[in-house]
Motif scaffolding. Structure first.
Motif, PDB file in Angstrom:
ATOM      1  N   MET A 103      15.103  14.970 138.453  1.00 15.03           N
ATOM      2  CA  MET A 103      13.662  14.667 138.588  1.00 15.03           C
ATOM      3  C   MET A 103      13.446  15.151 139.939  1.00 15.03           C
ATOM      4  SD  MET A 103      13.798  12.074 136.488  1.00 15.03           S
ATOM      5  CE  MET A 103      15.001  11.845 134.718  1.00 15.03           C
ATOM      6  N   SER A 104      14.311  16.183 140.360  1.00  9.36           N
ATOM      7  CA  SER A 104      13.878  16.826 141.970  1.00  9.36           C
ATOM      8  C   SER A 104      13.024  17.502 141.593  1.00  9.36           C
ATOM      9  CB  SER A 104      15.462  17.561 142.273  1.00  9.36           C
ATOM     10  OG  SER A 104      14.845  18.056 141.727  1.00  9.36           O
ATOM     11  N   GLN A 105      12.541  18.204 140.667  1.00 14.49           N
ATOM     12  CA  GLN A 105      11.164  18.348 141.329  1.00 14.49           C
ATOM     13  C   GLN A 105       9.485  18.293 140.908  1.00 14.49           C
ATOM     14  OE1 GLN A 105       9.770  20.756 137.814  1.00 14.49           O
ATOM     15  NE2 GLN A 105       8.363  22.529 138.901  1.00 14.49           N
ATOM     16  N   PRO A 106       9.135  17.212 140.072  1.00  9.63           N
ATOM     17  CA  PRO A 106       8.645  16.010 140.224  1.00  9.63           C
ATOM     18  C   PRO A 106       8.062  15.379 141.715  1.00  9.63           C
ATOM     19  CG  PRO A 106       9.810  15.438 138.701  1.00  9.63           C
ATOM     20  CD  PRO A 106      10.561  16.864 138.647  1.00  9.63           C
ATOM     21  N   LEU A 107       9.796  15.425 142.089  1.00  9.25           N
ATOM     22  CA  LEU A 107       9.590  14.697 144.015  1.00  9.25           C
ATOM     23  C   LEU A 107       9.249  15.294 144.916  1.00  9.25           C
ATOM     24  CD1 LEU A 107      12.396  12.007 143.529  1.00  9.25           C
ATOM     25  CD2 LEU A 107      10.548  11.814 143.369  1.00  9.25           C
ATOM     26  N   ALA A 108       9.206  16.826 144.283  1.00  8.21           N
ATOM     27  CA  ALA A 108       9.401  17.601 145.917  1.00  8.21           C
ATOM     28  C   ALA A 108       8.017  18.255 145.990  1.00  8.21           C
ATOM     29  CB  ALA A 108      10.510  19.111 145.408  1.00  8.21           C
ATOM     30  N   LEU A 109       6.610  18.277 144.371  1.00 11.40           N
ATOM     31  CA  LEU A 109       5.918  18.656 144.260  1.00 11.40           C
ATOM     32  C   LEU A 109       5.211  17.157 145.870  1.00 11.40           C
ATOM     33  CD1 LEU A 109       5.033  19.450 140.523  1.00 11.40           C
ATOM     34  CD2 LEU A 109       4.751  20.991 143.070  1.00 11.40           C
ATOM     35  N   ARG A 110       5.380  15.914 145.401  1.00  2.66           N
ATOM     36  CA  ARG A 110       4.605  14.855 146.435  1.00  2.66           C
ATOM     37  C   ARG A 110       5.616  14.963 148.143  1.00  2.66           C
ATOM     38  NH1 ARG A 110       0.250  13.067 148.215  1.00  2.66           N
ATOM     39  NH2 ARG A 110       0.928  11.094 149.124  1.00  2.66           N
ATOM     40  N   GLU A 220       8.905   0.827 137.619  1.00  2.98           N
ATOM     41  CA  GLU A 220       7.650   1.183 136.593  1.00  2.98           C
ATOM     42  C   GLU A 220       7.592   2.270 136.746  1.00  2.98           C
ATOM     43  OE1 GLU A 220       8.393  -0.918 133.783  1.00  2.98           O
ATOM     44  OE2 GLU A 220       9.614  -2.584 134.382  1.00  2.98           O
ATOM     45  N   PHE A 221       7.559   3.080 135.410  1.00  2.00           N
ATOM     46  CA  PHE A 221       6.965   3.975 135.662  1.00  2.00           C
ATOM     47  C   PHE A 221       6.596   4.675 134.178  1.00  2.00           C
ATOM     48  CE2 PHE A 221      10.042   5.185 138.354  1.00  2.00           C
ATOM     49  CZ  PHE A 221      10.208   4.973 139.248  1.00  2.00           C
ATOM     50  N   GLU A 222       5.696   5.751 134.458  1.00  2.00           N
ATOM     51  CA  GLU A 222       4.980   5.672 133.092  1.00  2.00           C
ATOM     52  C   GLU A 222       5.463   6.922 132.500  1.00  2.00           C
ATOM     53  OE1 GLU A 222       0.533   8.174 131.162  1.00  2.00           O
ATOM     54  OE2 GLU A 222       0.445   8.121 133.542  1.00  2.00           O
ATOM     55  N   ARG A 223       6.031   7.851 132.422  1.00  2.00           N
ATOM     56  CA  ARG A 223       7.466   8.697 131.470  1.00  2.00           C
ATOM     57  C   ARG A 223       6.540   9.563 130.867  1.00  2.00           C
ATOM     58  NH1 ARG A 223      11.760   7.168 133.484  1.00  2.00           N
ATOM     59  NH2 ARG A 223      11.976   4.556 133.730  1.00  2.00           N
ATOM     60  N   GLN A 224       7.297  10.597 130.260  1.00  2.00           N
ATOM     61  CA  GLN A 224       7.178  12.659 130.073  1.00  2.00           C
ATOM     62  C   GLN A 224       7.378  11.619 127.703  1.00  2.00           C
ATOM     63  OE1 GLN A 224       8.479  15.721 131.867  1.00  2.00           O
ATOM     64  NE2 GLN A 224       7.558  15.290 133.269  1.00  2.00           N
ATOM     65  N   GLN A 225       6.852  12.849 127.080  1.00  2.10           N
ATOM     66  CA  GLN A 225       7.152  12.424 125.913  1.00  2.10           C
ATOM     67  C   GLN A 225       8.533  11.926 125.634  1.00  2.10           C
ATOM     68  OE1 GLN A 225       5.563  15.714 124.129  1.00  2.10           O
ATOM     69  NE2 GLN A 225       3.607  15.652 124.257  1.00  2.10           N
ATOM     70  N   HIS A 229      12.020  11.301 131.774  1.00  8.77           N
ATOM     71  CA  HIS A 229      11.353  11.694 132.801  1.00  8.77           C
ATOM     72  C   HIS A 229      10.057  11.559 133.144  1.00  8.77           C
ATOM     73  CE1 HIS A 229      13.646  14.663 131.724  1.00  8.77           C
ATOM     74  NE2 HIS A 229      13.822  15.244 133.414  1.00  8.77           N
ATOM     75  N   PRO A 230       9.473  10.700 134.634  1.00  5.79           N
ATOM     76  CA  PRO A 230       8.068  10.207 134.860  1.00  5.79           C
ATOM     77  C   PRO A 230       7.221  11.266 134.658  1.00  5.79           C
ATOM     78  CG  PRO A 230       9.994   8.959 136.369  1.00  5.79           C
ATOM     79  CD  PRO A 230      10.616  10.099 135.587  1.00  5.79           C
TER      80      PRO A 230
END
Length: 324
Positions: A103-110, A220-225, A229-230
């Motif tokens: 979960m950390s990588q997509p948070l790091a991008l932002r 509430e999150f839109e999730r991956q397949q 994962h959000p």
């Protein structure tokens, strides 16, 4: 007269004997219970985890204290949680370390957008499939803290422990991770629950304190397949919410995190490969064994605009593992 005295003595003796027997029984039960708890405290942690002994849940006002933890540390934690004083924002340049599971990588991008805009540096260490056990029982965190000397840490762990019932074991591991971080200020980002947990969120909050814990559960999150994962866009909203929580004065050590107007994804991303993964994410094509990845972009800071992160600066001698 003699018969009356004899009967009185006999009845009194019988009552006293029965009373003593009841006392001995209670004492025996108490000593047996004490012995059982003493023996359990000496059981090795690995064996204790496999025993799955049901634990009594704590009330909302109670604080969990593991065996051996000083009572004064619990009192300090309770005092900290009750402290609502506004802490001044640290406006100096920060060396930020974000570590955790997939979960950390997509948070790091932002978070990298905020870091670049506010003059901070950011390194993210992603260990797919990891949990508190992984980081507590390895020297990986010690290594990166020693190398990077961070002044602010973000922890992203708990997703792989939503199903666990071993709260005692998790508390021990969380405490070890806190000990490894030492006096470095940190924020523990709670997992983005896709199901109900067995107490891991409440446990982390009790262990680290309310002002060091961002509760993601309930968002509430839109999730991956994979349904867990959000998506990148959802992760942008997630990270913005964390920053908003910090800027609102809820964090124990707020740092300057003004919202960026442009995308500037430039940070160091490190991946640690592990054959055992609880579930797979969909990271950028850059998952190499502990390989640094520098990413750069100047796209608008639009949560709906994903960044196609191309790896740069990956050493030629590293062996790419592919998507995970």
């Amino acid at each position: 007269m003699y018969n009356f005295a004899h009967r009185f003595y006999r009845d009194k003796h019988s009552y006293t004997t029965q009373q003593m027997n009841d006392t001995f029984k209670l004492a025996a039960i108490f000593l047996l219970s004490l012995a059982i708890f003493a023996l359990y405290s000496l059981v090795p942690e690995e064996m204790a985890e496999s025993m799955h002994i049901r634990q009594i849940s704590l009330g909302s006002g109670d604080t969990f204290r593991a065996a051996g933890e000083p009572a004064d540390s619990v009192a300090a934690a309770e005092a900290e949680q009750e402290t609502l004083a506004v802490v001044p924002t640290d406006t100096t340049r920060q060396v930020i370390l974000l570590f955790g599971d997939s979960m950390s990588q997509p948070l790091a991008l932002r978070l990298s957008d905020y870091a670049a805009h506010n003059g901070h540096s950011l390194t993210c260490v992603t260990w797919n499939g990891s949990g508190t056990k992984t980081w507590a029982e390895s020297d990986t965190l010690n290594r990166y803290i020693s190398e990077l000397r961070p002044t602010q840490i973000f922890v992203c762990l708990g997703s792989n422990e939503l199903y666990t019932k071993d709260m005692k074991g998790c508390h021990t591991k969380i405490t070890r991770i806190m000990q490894r971080m030492g006096n470095v200020p940190f924020v523990w980002i709670g997992p983005p629950n896709w199901c109900e947990d067995n107490g891991i969120n409440d446990l982390i909050e009790q262990a680290v304190g309310k002002r060091r814990f961002f509760r993601t559960k309930g968002m509430e999150f839109e999730r991956q397949q994979d349904g867990r994962h959000p998506t990148y866009g959802a992760s942008v909203v997630w990270m913005d919410s964390i920053v908003g929580w910090i800027n609102a004065g809820h964090s124990l050590h707020p740092i300057r995190l003004e919202k960026p107007e442009k995308r500037c994804v430039r940070y160091s991303q490190l991946f640690i490969s592990d054959k055992k993964q609880a579930h797979g994410a969909q990271p950028a094509d850059s998952a190499a064994v502990e390989s640094p990845v520098t990413q750069e972009s100047d796209m608008p800071a639009d949560p709906q605009t994903p960044v196609e992160a191309e790896p740069r600066g990956v050493p030629a001698d590293t062996v790419a593992q592919g998507k995970k």
